[in-house]
Design a protein around this motif. Structure first.
Motif, short mmCIF file in Angstrom:
data_model
loop_
_atom_site.label_atom_id
_atom_site.label_comp_id
_atom_site.label_asym_id
_atom_site.label_seq_id
_atom_site.Cartn_x
_atom_site.Cartn_y
_atom_site.Cartn_z
N LEU A 30 0.77 -1.24 -0.09
CA LEU A 30 0.32 -0.59 0.04
C LEU A 30 0.82 1.46 0.02
CD1 LEU A 30 -2.67 0.85 0.03
CD2 LEU A 30 -2.63 0.91 3.26
N LEU A 31 2.20 1.17 0.49
CA LEU A 31 2.80 2.04 0.97
C LEU A 31 3.47 2.46 0.02
CD1 LEU A 31 4.55 1.64 4.68
CD2 LEU A 31 2.43 4.04 3.28
N CYS A 34 0.17 3.33 -3.50
CA CYS A 34 -0.89 4.06 -2.99
C CYS A 34 -0.20 5.45 -3.84
CB CYS A 34 -1.32 4.35 -1.74
SG CYS A 34 -2.94 5.27 -0.89
N LEU A 37 -0.01 9.48 -0.19
CA LEU A 37 0.95 8.93 0.74
C LEU A 37 0.25 8.95 2.31
CD1 LEU A 37 3.50 7.17 1.57
CD2 LEU A 37 4.20 9.56 0.89
N ALA A 40 -2.43 6.89 2.51
CA ALA A 40 -1.91 4.96 2.93
C ALA A 40 -1.18 4.88 4.12
CB ALA A 40 -0.66 5.11 2.30
N GLU A 41 -0.01 6.19 4.85
CA GLU A 41 -0.04 6.82 6.26
C GLU A 41 -0.95 6.23 7.24
OE1 GLU A 41 2.29 9.86 6.09
OE2 GLU A 41 4.64 8.38 4.74
N ALA A 43 -3.77 5.04 7.35
CA ALA A 43 -4.41 3.69 7.06
C ALA A 43 -3.13 2.77 7.80
CB ALA A 43 -4.24 2.59 5.39
N VAL A 44 -2.26 2.69 7.66
CA VAL A 44 -1.24 1.98 7.65
C VAL A 44 -0.85 1.92 9.35
CG1 VAL A 44 1.55 1.12 8.53
CG2 VAL A 44 0.35 1.58 5.66
N LEU A 73 -8.29 -1.67 4.92
CA LEU A 73 -7.56 -0.60 4.28
C LEU A 73 -8.32 0.81 3.58
CD1 LEU A 73 -4.54 -2.96 3.41
CD2 LEU A 73 -4.24 -0.82 5.34
N THR A 77 -8.16 4.24 3.57
CA THR A 77 -7.62 5.66 2.56
C THR A 77 -8.79 5.78 2.00
OG1 THR A 77 -8.03 3.38 1.22
CG2 THR A 77 -6.23 4.26 2.09
N VAL A 82 -9.16 -0.26 -3.38
CA VAL A 82 -7.71 -0.80 -2.15
C VAL A 82 -8.90 -1.76 -2.56
CG1 VAL A 82 -6.32 -0.61 -0.42
CG2 VAL A 82 -7.05 1.35 -1.25
#
Length: 87
Positions: A30-31, A34, A37, A40-41, A43-44, A73, A77, A82
């Motif tokens: 994903l990082l 995506c 960013l 994505a961050e 979501a992580v 995720l 996001t 996704v």
């Protein structure tokens, strides 16, 4: 809830090490891929927080893990495209 039962029956069960590796690889991908960013961050961070609370611990079905992780995720996001796929 029949879908969840079906998902739980698909494929062999996975152990904690493999589950954690799958989650980590999905986050890395994903990082790396995506376009947003910052999303994505977020979501992580959200998935890692869920993992630290043990939300994925009971998931031993690869299909169920993929469904749950993909949903988390996509929600985090804001991108319904996704997905995490099993198989």
């Amino acid at each position: 809830m029949r879908l969840l039962g079906w998902l739980n029956e698909q494929g062999e069960s996975i152990d904690a090490g493999r589950r954690d590796a799958v989650i980590e690889r999905a986050l890395q991908l994903l990082l790396a891929n995506c376009l947003d960013l910052a999303a994505a961050e977020r979501a992580v961070a959200g998935v890692r927080e869920r993992a630290s609370r043990g939300e994925y611990t009971a998931l031993t079905s690869p299909a169920r893990l993929a469904e749950q992780l993909g949903r988390h995720l996509a929600e985090a996001t804001g991108d319904r495209h996704v997905q995490v796929k099993f198989g």
